[in-house]
Structures are given as structure tokens and as C-alpha cells.
Design an enzyme around this catalytic site. Structure first.
Site, PDB file in Angstrom:
ATOM      1  N   THR A   9      48.571  38.860  41.120  1.00 51.50           N
ATOM      2  CA  THR A   9      49.117  37.594  41.590  1.00 51.50           C
ATOM      3  C   THR A   9      50.283  37.916  42.516  1.00 51.50           C
ATOM      4  O   THR A   9      51.333  38.396  42.073  1.00 51.50           O
ATOM      5  CB  THR A   9      49.593  36.726  40.411  1.00 51.50           C
ATOM      6  OG1 THR A   9      48.439  36.332  39.663  1.00 51.50           O
ATOM      7  CG2 THR A   9      50.311  35.474  40.910  1.00 51.50           C
TER       8      THR A   9
ATOM      9  N   LYS B 254      45.801  29.555  43.075  1.00 50.49           N
ATOM     10  CA  LYS B 254      46.403  29.870  41.783  1.00 50.49           C
ATOM     11  C   LYS B 254      47.823  29.337  41.687  1.00 50.49           C
ATOM     12  O   LYS B 254      48.208  28.769  40.663  1.00 50.49           O
ATOM     13  CB  LYS B 254      46.404  31.377  41.521  1.00 50.49           C
ATOM     14  CG  LYS B 254      46.988  31.646  40.141  1.00 50.49           C
ATOM     15  CD  LYS B 254      47.032  33.054  39.672  1.00 50.49           C
ATOM     16  CE  LYS B 254      47.753  33.062  38.319  1.00 50.49           C
ATOM     17  NZ  LYS B 254      48.068  34.403  37.840  1.00 50.49           N
TER      18      LYS B 254
END
Lengths: 301, 301, 301, 301
Positions: free
Chosen positions: D99, D174
Site C-alpha cells: 500500500t 484502496k
């Protein structure tokens, strides 16, 4: 007299360079826009074909550029061009007056330090009027020696000169100040409108708060409610002054810094959101005190 | 000399009444707490068994009570008791110095007007120190005549006296000011901490912002960062000053007003949430500048 | 079959009463507006000249009124008129379906309890469409006995009936829900726009978040981004649905409750500020999902 | 069977790689931590001395790294080391599951495209439990071909696989989701506490809102109020789950994206401030639902 290279002749840089010329300094200018260059050579500036050419033998290099990427490429070069750090000598003092992210200022400053060159960030406030009048505020980040040496040129262009700390500190102090300014402006706007909505005269309320614990720069100098003060943007259709788009830029820089340092700035973050919404509604070129209109009585039920 | 009835002898009311006595006025006091009454009679006050008894023949009635419901019942009576409006004559000036909701002030004021009696709301700022020193600020709501007449007593207790508008306007102006103050305090706190997190000395940053566009009362008089200023609560463990719980009360009144007038106060509403959280974490009795600790470096990663 | 008195025949009350008639109940209606009364008598209702007249011999009294002050005066009377509590018997169940402050519901409920009469607050959601279709949601506050007895009438008008707690709890649960709904709506709107601004298709992003941890009612049923879902207000120019002005009202009630209980609701308070600004800009009669437009790309630089 | 190089064997990467081995794939691992490598070779992995060594002949390269700078240097190399893009062939599919900021993903993706290599960002959610169980959610950004080809390995490690758009879109989707999740969590927390403060049972209120328009993932799966749901962090002292520090990281990435795209995210920005304050108070390693404690009744007056 000092010799100065001035890089970046926009709305701010142009009049700043002009003040150096008026003070009798030898100023060599560079800008990509030939009209901006011509305006300065008409006033007595020399010009150069490249930033490096302008800087080569100057005592001072002063830059005034839009964003960090421009500053980095002018000072450090890129795939195609040398940077200022490749051509100036150790006696040249580099002063970047752009408002950019502190991280870039620190990268450039570190590279300069490697080469034994003094670099200082010195972002300004005071707007185009202050640039023309030579009354800008400079907030400097650099060594004590650099700060002392810079007085020669900064006092010609500005009225208030602060030393915030080491390289990058000028940028940080400026965005802390401007973030706080945005909070003062929004908070003052909503407080005045709350008073108006409850029957108060905004002039009377302003007079009371100004000398009470709500006192702040916006009440003193820049009341956002139309017709409370004369000669401020709110009384001239929010024309002139400091544009919403520029406040959005500075608030972005403050949030950039807050992300990097894991800081919480709930008021500053909220002010940024409100200013971005305001800009997206088409008000980006109004003065930043126009945020008052977000609260005002436009279509009150 | 004027005769004054003083209703409510708490931390603020007690020293305010004492200053009237020292000025040579005849002061008749009332409070439910006999010790508070005794402290004043020791200084030369008369006392009465009821508020109405104290007020009956006074030139001025001054009240200093905790909340709107107390003010309403003292002035307008309830199922069991007469109110002040039932017993005072048309020459008596009623001055309520409590900080309460403007709506209650207006209800009492309207009832007084029906009976031809002048009523003024005159909430104060300046804290217990200002009450003792006679240097309070009064923000008044009432007619011009009432405001003029009130000078006789207010100047004895205060140093700054403002006329905000008609009845209720004093309350509105005060909560507008205190809402703005809370925004200044939070905004200044987060701006200073952002600077600290990025390597700045908070004293240097405060000095810069104080004279720049971030300038505001909290930087000038009440810096929230420990050890930047002497003799302020932040340098004394956040003791003394203006308690978080009182700021929560005033922010609640500001939001009450905003609900009534359909006003948007995003900064004030956020400040209230942050102050309530702070109080709920057990800090309600600290000075309100302790909100700085919500941002500070306690457990920085 | 039950006899019902129905007080308040507005956009919601009218179709609710009509459903009771269709179910075969004897319904006596009252409203100040004669046309609203006529619309119901045309469908078989009886009418009365006063609320008390309608209620006198009813098994159930159902009220649907704009605000707390109306509810209080209808039930408790005023200087000129008797209230419902003065005329109904102990076998009558009183059900107020208005959305009002919980404090007023509790005052009326306490007065009813003194007289041995059961009172329940039962605010609804589902809008005018749900009122017409008999698919409203009722969130009830009252005793277990009252809740059980109320099923007879509520199941005729609604599809989901909840028991939140004692008198007033229905109002609290409703405004907690609607405050959370406003937060979902604003949060979903800004998240979708952040995706759009970074190149995502809002339909794809909605599909992903809907089944992920960002899933919420607005993504499932009421996407605020135009043309992501069919047959929702955002795809019909934000017409129909639940008006911004009504969300402002409910957010005001939530903040009223938060002030009373010393609660901190930073997201709810921020949502209220954004919705008030939106209403003041002239969008009060649009559907509440139109808050999306505050973030959208209207004049993006 | 596919051959896979797996770079980064932390709390997430380790169990993800293990699932590929269990599925019969040939997995060559690399990590700077020899113990992490040993744990995988014990389960049948091969190991390599460098990332490039692991990747040289693999069909798939999967990376799971802490931040954008690590991803950029592993893929693109630095002053001292070659990058993966310098050694892999055009038949190798590169999948970064870290991420990170979308900008870095796009820089790496553009460099890969120059060389004719397919690169996909595929950040995950589901935590260490999901990594071990092979039930992760993958949100992918890349070409249709890359997305199709990636199914071979992603379906072994995850249960839900989404295609958000081109390279970088996985990261954007996300962080949009996780920003919205933080808003749901804070909004739900303050709504539940407002109910509690006004006398409601949080379990009853949760049951009502869950099936009403306040319904959202946190009420359904992850109630932040202790003892409303079993087997969630709030009922286990906020242990386990998704740490506050990780939510702070993701909210930072969302704000980074918002700065880049000039987007306004008032709720997300406020949530970040509240979570940073929470972390700074020492709660960074608690589950992110512990934000509920900022609102709860700790020291209510």
C-alpha cells in the site's frame, strides 16, 4: 555595489528586481518570457540567455519561481542543463524567495552545503503591492552568516525580515503563518455572520472583538465582511489582495508538511477543504477573504 | 450615591459587589450560600432574605448567575416565588451580568419592557482576577438610555464597556467573541506544533507570526505552548486562567445560537468537539490553552 | 376495528391517515387546512373542528406535526385552548409521529404519565413515498405495553417498527441515525470525488467500496454521484427524495441533543455546517445527496 | 505450475508466500531479514541473495513492501543496485501488493511500460488473518491482460479480486475505501455515544441503525462500542484488528492524493486529525475502532 542575478520575473519577481536596480545595484535578469525581461532591461537591468549565465559572477542570486520542481531544476540542473550550483562560486549567496515545500528547500540546501555554497530560503508575504513598494516581509531559513549577508539585498526589497532557523525553516514558518491566517479568516467570517444572523451590526461586533480576546489580524487589517472597513478587498467586490487559489496552494503546502511530520491540524485541514470547495465553485481568483460568502446570507430561509 | 442590589455572590459576583462597596455605594446582597453573604456583609454590605427583598428599593439591580434558567426564575418568578419584575419600580435599572443564552435574555427583557422597566444584559470577560481588580470587560445589550445610566456602576467594576445593541446583543457578542477565541486558540496550537514538528523553535515562530498575518490575541497575550511566555497558564501547568469547562459552556451557547439562526460555524463547531473531548479526558479544570496538549508531542512516533 | 384520531394532515400525515382508512378503521381527522381535511373526508374520514374534538373517544390518537412547539401545545394546551391530555381517557394511546426534540417528547410524556395516559414518540423515516405505500419505518419510545398496543395501527402504515426505549428514545434514535446518515453521505461523496479526480470510474469505485469495508447505505441504495445508479435522486437532477432543508432540521436536532448531553460529535457538527452552507447557497429543496455537488468538478482548475 | 518470486516477507508477505507454496508453485523468496527467509524456506521456498536474483526467471514477481520509496528502489534500482525492471523478461508479470502512494505506482508502471513489461499495483485488505487464510481482498490497477494473467496467483491468496482501472488505480481505490472506512468508524462512534449519553442502549441503537439508513460496514461487522458484538476488537480491549498507526498511514496517503488532485475531503481530513491525535496520545497500536474512546464517557461531568 553588489551584483545580483535575478531569476524569475513574474508579478512578484519583476518589481522586486526593479527595486534592486533603483538602489543602484547591478542586476542581471533571466526569465523564459522575453517581455518580462524587456520590462526590466528598460529599467536598466542586464539580461542573460540562461539562469547560469546570469548567475556566473554575481554576489547574490535571487530566485522567485512558482513551485518546488522549478527551484530544484534551476539550482540542481536536469538531464539537459547545468544548475546554478554547478556554476556559482563559494562567495555567491543563493536566496530562493519562492514559496515551495520545505523538503525541496532542504534538498537544494544540502546539495549547496556539499559544495560549500550558502543557500537560504526566504519566502515572502506582502503581495504585489508590497513587492512594488519594497515593503515585503521575508521569512528566512539559513545560517547566521547567510542571514547577515542577505540583509544587503533583502532590506532593499522588504520592510520586515525574520530569521526562522536553518534551511527550510523559512518555508515552514511561512506556511504555519498562512495556515493560521486561513483559520483566522474562516473563524472570523463565521463569527461575524453568526452575529449578523442574530441581529448584530458587523461593524459594532468587529469593533468589540478587535480589542477583546477575539482580536486578530483579519479584524485589525482585513475585515472579510463587506463595508466594515474601507480599502480592503471585501469592500471592493473581493478584488485584489491575496487570491483564493494562492491560499489553496499554501494550505496544500501546510498539509504536505503535516503529512511528513505526522502532525494533526484539524482547523488547517478544514480550512483547506473549505477553500478548495470555494475555488471549485469558481471563486479561485477572488481575494481569500471572500470565504465570508460561504457563510453569508445569500439564500437564507 | 447609588443603591445597588447584588444577586449572586460566586467567584465573580463576590469581588464585583465588593468593588461597589469600596466605591461607597450602598449594596444589599443576596445569595443562597450564607458564607458568601457573610463575606460581603463583613465588607459593609447589607443583606436580604430574598432577591426581591434586596431589590425592592434599589437604583440598580445587578445579577450574576450560572445559567439562563436561574436568570429567568429570579427575574420572572416561578410557581412559588415572585420575580424581580414584580417588585421593582420603573426607576430601577436591571443589569444581568450572567453569561446565558440570548433567547432567555430577550424573554426577560421583553417582559421587563411590558412593565416599563429597563433591563440590560451585560456579560463580562476578564475572569476572577479582573473581577477583583475592577478591570472587567462588559458587553452590553440594551437601550441607549440604559447603557448610559449603567455607566455609574459598570465603570466601578470594569475597564472596558461596550454597547453591542439591543437586549440580548451583549450575550450574542460575547459568545461570538469567545467562539472566535476558541478557534484562535486551537488554530494557534496546531500551527505552533506543526512548526515544532518540523524543527522550529516555538518562541521564534511565535515572534514571527505575532507580527505577521497570523497575529492574534492568543499569540500576543496567552501563548499555549509551555515556556514561550512567562506568567501565562501554559507556563504554569495550565493552572489558573479560563477553564476548559467554561469554554465548553460558552461554545455550547454559541452553537445554541447558531442552531436558532440557521448559521453555519464549522470552525466553532469543531472547536467545541475538540474541547468536549478534552474535557471528557479529564482536563475540564485546566486552563483552556491546554488544548495545545491534544497536538503536542506526547507519544510521537 | 380501532377508532383513530389523526392530527396533522401534511405531506406525510395525509397518506398515513389514508392507509388507516383503507384498512377499515374509523378515522377522525383534524388539520387547520380545510383542503387537507377535505382530501381525507373524500376518502371516508370523519372530521372534527378541533384536535380535542377528534380525539375525545378515540382508541388511538396519532399526531404528525412540524415542530416541538406544535406538539407541546396540541397535547398540553395553551392559554386559550385545552390540550389532548385534558380530554382523552386512560384507554387512549397517544402516538406522536413528528420528528421533534426529545426534550419536548419527554415533557409531554411526563405530563401524560401524571394523568395515567400512555404516550409514545414514534418518528418515522421513509418519506412521502413510504407514507403512501405504507412502508414507513417507525422508531418508538415508550413503555412495552404502549409499544405492543401500537402495533395495531403502526403495522398498517409501516414496514419496520423498532422499539428504541422509553419516551423520547424514538426521537434520539432517529436523530442518531440521521446524523450518521449525513456523515455517510458526505464521506461517500468526497471519497467518490477523490477517486474521480484521480481518474477512477465512480461506478467501478462504488462497486468495489460497496462490498468492502467502506460499504454503507448510501452506496447500496442512494449513490450521490449522478448516473452511477438508476432511479435515485442523483440521476434525476437531485429532485425528490429527502430535502436538504429536512436534513438541516434533523442535524439541528442532533446538535441540540449533543449540547444537552455534553457530547462531542465532530463529524455530525461538520456535516451540519456543510449542509447549512449548501442550503444557504440556494439548494435547500434539492435531495440531500446533492451535497456531492459541493465536491464535484464544477470549476476545477 | 507457475514460478513466483516473492519480495518482502513481513507479517503480510510471509503468509501470502506460504499460500503460493501450498498451492504447489515454485516460490523463490527474498527479504533482508534472514529469519523471515528461513521461515519460508522451511516451508519449501527457494531463496535468493538479491531481489533481482529471485526474479530473474520467474513468471510472476510479487512484492509486499512498507512504502513507496522501497517499491521504487526495488523495481527501478538506485545508485548502487540494479532494479527488477533491469533483469526481468517481457513475459514476467510484476505485481506490487504494497500500500503506497499512487504516484510512485504510476512512475514504476510507466518505466515498466517503456520496457514492454506488465506491472500491476494490487494493494490488499484483510489483515494478517486474511493473509494466512488466503481470503485477502486485492484491488488491482493495470491492463486487462495483466489483470487476467494475475488471477493465477491472486486467487490462491485472496477471496475478492477487483479491477479498479489502469496502473495506480488500485492504490487510489484502496485509499478512497479506507478513508471512507475511517469516516464510517468515527461517525458511528460519535453517533453511538450520542445515543448512550441520551440514555439509549448501544446494542438496541446499533440494531436499529444497522437496518436503517445509517447502516454501514462498521455496524455490521465491527461495532466500536465494547460488548455490543462478540469477537471484535472493541470487545477484546481493542487488541488485534487493524492498528491505528496503519489507519494513520492510509489516511496520510489519501490526503497525499487529495493534495495532488486539488480535492476537498473535509471528513477524511478531520478523521486523519482525530486519528493522529489518538496515536499521539499513545494508542497507535490499538485497533482503529478504539477511536470510540475519544468520545466515550471517561470523565463525563
Amino acid at each position: 555595489m553588489a551584483t545580483v542575478a535575478f531569476i524569475g520575473l513574474g508579478n512578484m519577481g519583476g518589481p522586486m528586481a526593479a527595486n534592486l536596480i533603483k538602489a543602484g545595484m547591478t542586476v542581471t535578469v533571466f526569465d523564459l518570457n522575453p517581455q518580462a525581461v524587456a520590462a526590466l532591461t528598460d529599467q536598466g537591468a542586464l539580461s542573460a540567455k540562461t539562469a547560469c549565465g546570469a548567475a556566473a559572477s554575481a554576489d547574490y542570486v535571487i530566485s522567485m519561481l512558482p513551485a518546488g520542481k522549478h527551484v530544484q531544476s534551476i539550482y540542481m540542473g536536469d538531464d539537459h542543463n547545468k544548475g546554478l550550483l554547478d556554476v556559482v562560486g563559494k562567495n555567491t549567496l543563493l536566496i530562493d524567495c519562492s514559496t515551495i515545500d520545505a523538503a525541496t528547500a532542504q534538498i537544494v540546501g544540502a546539495k549547496a552545503a556539499e559544495k560549500g555554497i550558502e543557500f537560504m530560503d526566504a519566502p515572502v508575504s506582502g503581495g504585489t503591492a508590497g513587492a512594488a513598494a519594497g515593503t515585503l516581509t521575508f521569512i528566512c531559513g539559513g545560517s547566521d552568516a547567510a542571514y547577515a549577508q542577505a540583509q544587503t539585498v533583502l532590506t532593499v526589497m522588504g520592510a520586515n525580515i525574520f530569521h526562522a532557523g536553518q534551511v527550510g525553516a523559512g518555508q515552514i514558518a511561512k506556511i504555519c503563518n498562512n495556515m493560521l491566517l486561513s483559520v483566522l479568516m474562516v473563524g472570523t467570517s463565521e463569527s461575524l455572520q453568526l452575529g449578523i444572523d442574530n441581529g448584530l451590526d458587523p461593524k459594532v461586533l468587529s469593533d468589540i472583538m478587535k480589542v477583546s480576546s477575539g482580536g486578530n489580524w483579519t479584524l485589525e487589517k482585513y475585515n472579510p465582511c463587506p463595508n466594515v472597513m474601507e480599502n480592503v478587498p471585501s469592500s471592493k467586490g473581493y478584488q485584489g489582495g491575496f487570491m483564493v487559489d494562492l491560499m489553496v496552494k499554501d494550505l496544500g503546502l501546510s498539509q504536505q508538511a503535516a503529512l511528513g511530520s505526522n502532525s494533526s491540524t484539524p482547523m488547517g485541514a478544514l480550512a483547506r477543504s473549505l477553500y478548495v470547495n470555494h475555488a471549485r465553485q469558481g471563486h479561485g481568483r477572488l481575494d481569500f477573504s471572500s470565504i465570508f460568502e460561504q457563510f453569508a446570507n445569500q439564500n437564507k430561509k
